[in-house]
Design a protein around this motif. Structure first.
Motif, PDB file in Angstrom:
ATOM      1  N   THR A  11       1.031 -41.433  30.500  1.00  0.00           N
ATOM      2  CA  THR A  11       0.854 -39.525  30.342  1.00  0.00           C
ATOM      3  C   THR A  11       0.832 -38.696  30.626  1.00  0.00           C
ATOM      4  N   VAL A  12       0.929 -37.738  31.557  1.00  0.00           N
ATOM      5  CA  VAL A  12       1.146 -36.773  32.100  1.00  0.00           C
ATOM      6  C   VAL A  12       3.071 -36.997  33.219  1.00  0.00           C
ATOM      7  N   CYS A  13       2.564 -38.319  33.152  1.00  0.00           N
ATOM      8  CA  CYS A  13       4.193 -38.512  34.066  1.00  0.00           C
ATOM      9  C   CYS A  13       5.512 -38.050  33.001  1.00  0.00           C
ATOM     10  N   ILE A  14       5.028 -38.813  31.713  1.00  0.00           N
ATOM     11  CA  ILE A  14       6.301 -39.339  30.664  1.00  0.00           C
ATOM     12  C   ILE A  14       6.455 -37.592  29.886  1.00  0.00           C
ATOM     13  N   ILE A  15       5.203 -37.569  29.625  1.00  0.00           N
ATOM     14  CA  ILE A  15       5.114 -35.812  29.028  1.00  0.00           C
ATOM     15  C   ILE A  15       6.274 -35.430  30.122  1.00  0.00           C
ATOM     16  N   LEU A  16       5.892 -34.840  31.382  1.00  0.00           N
ATOM     17  CA  LEU A  16       6.731 -33.670  31.851  1.00  0.00           C
ATOM     18  C   LEU A  16       8.390 -34.796  32.426  1.00  0.00           C
ATOM     19  N   SER A  17       8.049 -35.681  32.470  1.00  0.00           N
ATOM     20  CA  SER A  17       9.775 -36.319  32.340  1.00  0.00           C
ATOM     21  C   SER A  17      10.501 -35.170  31.136  1.00  0.00           C
ATOM     22  N   PHE A  18      10.131 -35.694  29.979  1.00  0.00           N
ATOM     23  CA  PHE A  18      10.554 -35.314  28.932  1.00  0.00           C
ATOM     24  C   PHE A  18      10.871 -34.433  28.877  1.00  0.00           C
ATOM     25  N   LEU A  19       9.791 -32.802  29.134  1.00  0.00           N
ATOM     26  CA  LEU A  19      10.192 -31.875  29.168  1.00  0.00           C
ATOM     27  C   LEU A  19      11.054 -31.367  30.186  1.00  0.00           C
ATOM     28  N   PHE A  20      11.009 -31.753  31.731  1.00  0.00           N
ATOM     29  CA  PHE A  20      12.300 -31.472  32.421  1.00  0.00           C
ATOM     30  C   PHE A  20      13.227 -31.770  31.194  1.00  0.00           C
ATOM     31  N   LEU A  21      13.472 -32.809  31.291  1.00  0.00           N
ATOM     32  CA  LEU A  21      14.561 -33.502  30.858  1.00  0.00           C
ATOM     33  C   LEU A  21      15.298 -32.580  29.464  1.00  0.00           C
ATOM     34  N   ASN A  22      14.355 -32.687  28.657  1.00  0.00           N
ATOM     35  CA  ASN A  22      14.988 -31.104  27.701  1.00  0.00           C
ATOM     36  C   ASN A  22      15.360 -30.136  28.103  1.00  0.00           C
ATOM     37  N   LYS A  23      15.254 -29.690  29.274  1.00  0.00           N
ATOM     38  CA  LYS A  23      15.308 -28.149  29.836  1.00  0.00           C
ATOM     39  C   LYS A  23      16.952 -28.639  30.238  1.00  0.00           C
ATOM     40  N   ALA A  24      16.712 -29.575  31.154  1.00  0.00           N
ATOM     41  CA  ALA A  24      18.184 -30.079  31.249  1.00  0.00           C
ATOM     42  C   ALA A  24      18.997 -29.930  31.005  1.00  0.00           C
ATOM     43  N   VAL A  25      18.817 -31.159  29.688  1.00  0.00           N
ATOM     44  CA  VAL A  25      20.118 -30.622  28.428  1.00  0.00           C
ATOM     45  C   VAL A  25      20.590 -29.746  27.375  1.00  0.00           C
ATOM     46  N   LYS A  26      20.037 -28.142  27.846  1.00  0.00           N
ATOM     47  CA  LYS A  26      20.508 -27.026  27.740  1.00  0.00           C
ATOM     48  C   LYS A  26      21.414 -26.695  28.533  1.00  0.00           C
TER      49      LYS A  26
ATOM     50  N   LEU B  31      16.648 -31.774  35.491  1.00  0.00           N
ATOM     51  CA  LEU B  31      17.146 -33.458  35.606  1.00  0.00           C
ATOM     52  C   LEU B  31      16.710 -33.924  36.542  1.00  0.00           C
ATOM     53  N   ILE B  32      16.347 -33.398  37.912  1.00  0.00           N
ATOM     54  CA  ILE B  32      16.330 -34.465  39.504  1.00  0.00           C
ATOM     55  C   ILE B  32      14.510 -34.314  39.236  1.00  0.00           C
ATOM     56  N   ILE B  33      14.535 -33.634  38.738  1.00  0.00           N
ATOM     57  CA  ILE B  33      12.180 -32.951  38.021  1.00  0.00           C
ATOM     58  C   ILE B  33      12.224 -33.831  37.296  1.00  0.00           C
ATOM     59  N   ALA B  34      12.937 -34.099  36.658  1.00  0.00           N
ATOM     60  CA  ALA B  34      12.484 -35.383  35.282  1.00  0.00           C
ATOM     61  C   ALA B  34      12.575 -36.698  35.573  1.00  0.00           C
ATOM     62  N   GLY B  35      13.407 -36.770  36.583  1.00  0.00           N
ATOM     63  CA  GLY B  35      14.300 -37.851  37.093  1.00  0.00           C
ATOM     64  C   GLY B  35      12.665 -38.512  37.759  1.00  0.00           C
ATOM     65  N   LEU B  36      12.772 -37.449  38.752  1.00  0.00           N
ATOM     66  CA  LEU B  36      11.050 -37.831  39.686  1.00  0.00           C
ATOM     67  C   LEU B  36      10.401 -39.165  39.154  1.00  0.00           C
ATOM     68  N   PHE B  37       9.977 -37.530  37.651  1.00  0.00           N
ATOM     69  CA  PHE B  37       8.163 -37.732  36.975  1.00  0.00           C
ATOM     70  C   PHE B  37       9.062 -38.973  36.266  1.00  0.00           C
ATOM     71  N   GLU B  38       9.747 -39.590  35.924  1.00  0.00           N
ATOM     72  CA  GLU B  38      10.608 -40.864  35.281  1.00  0.00           C
ATOM     73  C   GLU B  38      10.538 -41.501  36.735  1.00  0.00           C
ATOM     74  N   ILE B  39      10.356 -42.059  37.907  1.00  0.00           N
ATOM     75  CA  ILE B  39       9.724 -43.109  39.038  1.00  0.00           C
ATOM     76  C   ILE B  39       7.898 -42.740  38.515  1.00  0.00           C
ATOM     77  N   GLY B  40       7.449 -42.080  38.716  1.00  0.00           N
ATOM     78  CA  GLY B  40       5.683 -41.744  38.280  1.00  0.00           C
ATOM     79  C   GLY B  40       5.405 -42.206  37.334  1.00  0.00           C
ATOM     80  N   PHE B  41       5.913 -42.327  35.864  1.00  0.00           N
ATOM     81  CA  PHE B  41       5.500 -43.310  34.709  1.00  0.00           C
ATOM     82  C   PHE B  41       6.492 -44.960  34.608  1.00  0.00           C
ATOM     83  N   ALA B  42       6.947 -44.404  35.246  1.00  0.00           N
ATOM     84  CA  ALA B  42       7.839 -46.005  35.401  1.00  0.00           C
ATOM     85  C   ALA B  42       7.015 -47.053  36.661  1.00  0.00           C
TER      86      ALA B  42
END
Length: 107
Positions: free
Chosen positions: A36-51, A6-17
């Motif tokens: 594009t890379v940041c938004i994809i990675l952000s959502f991938l890590f968010l998806n892993k976290a919400v499991k 989740l933290i990694i996802a948030g860091l990539f969100e900072i990147g895309f924003a």
């Protein structure tokens, strides 16, 4: 590990924003590629976290990390104002993120 994701996802969100402004309406190649890379990675890590983290908590923390980080990038890089009131509310947002972490049990 889900909180790390989740933290990694948030860091990539900072990147895309933070790079969104630089894309100039997605007309600039490299900023658009970074976005594009940041938004994809952000959502991938968010998806892993919400499991393992409830979706409401994960989403709130993810957006909170992104919001705080993007405001900081705005202040440091884009020379946005760092008024006392802005800094106060950033601090309260950080406190809320920490509170959600402490109040949430993972499965």
């Amino acid at each position: 590990m889900p909180w790390t994701y989740l933290i990694i996802a948030g860091l990539f969100e900072i990147g895309f924003a933070s790079t969104l402004k630089l894309t100039e309406g997605f007309t600039k190649l490299w900023p658009t590629a970074i976005f594009t890379v940041c938004i994809i990675l952000s959502f991938l890590f968010l998806n892993k976290a919400v499991k393992d983290i409830p979706i409401g908590t994960a989403y709130a923390v993810w957006t909170g990390i992104g919001a705080v980080g993007t405001v900081i990038v705005g202040i440091l890089i884009y020379k946005e104002p760092a008024t006392a009131l802005r800094l106060f509310f950033i601090t309260t947002l950080i406190g809320s993120i920490i509170g959600l972490k402490l109040a949430t049990t993972t499965t």
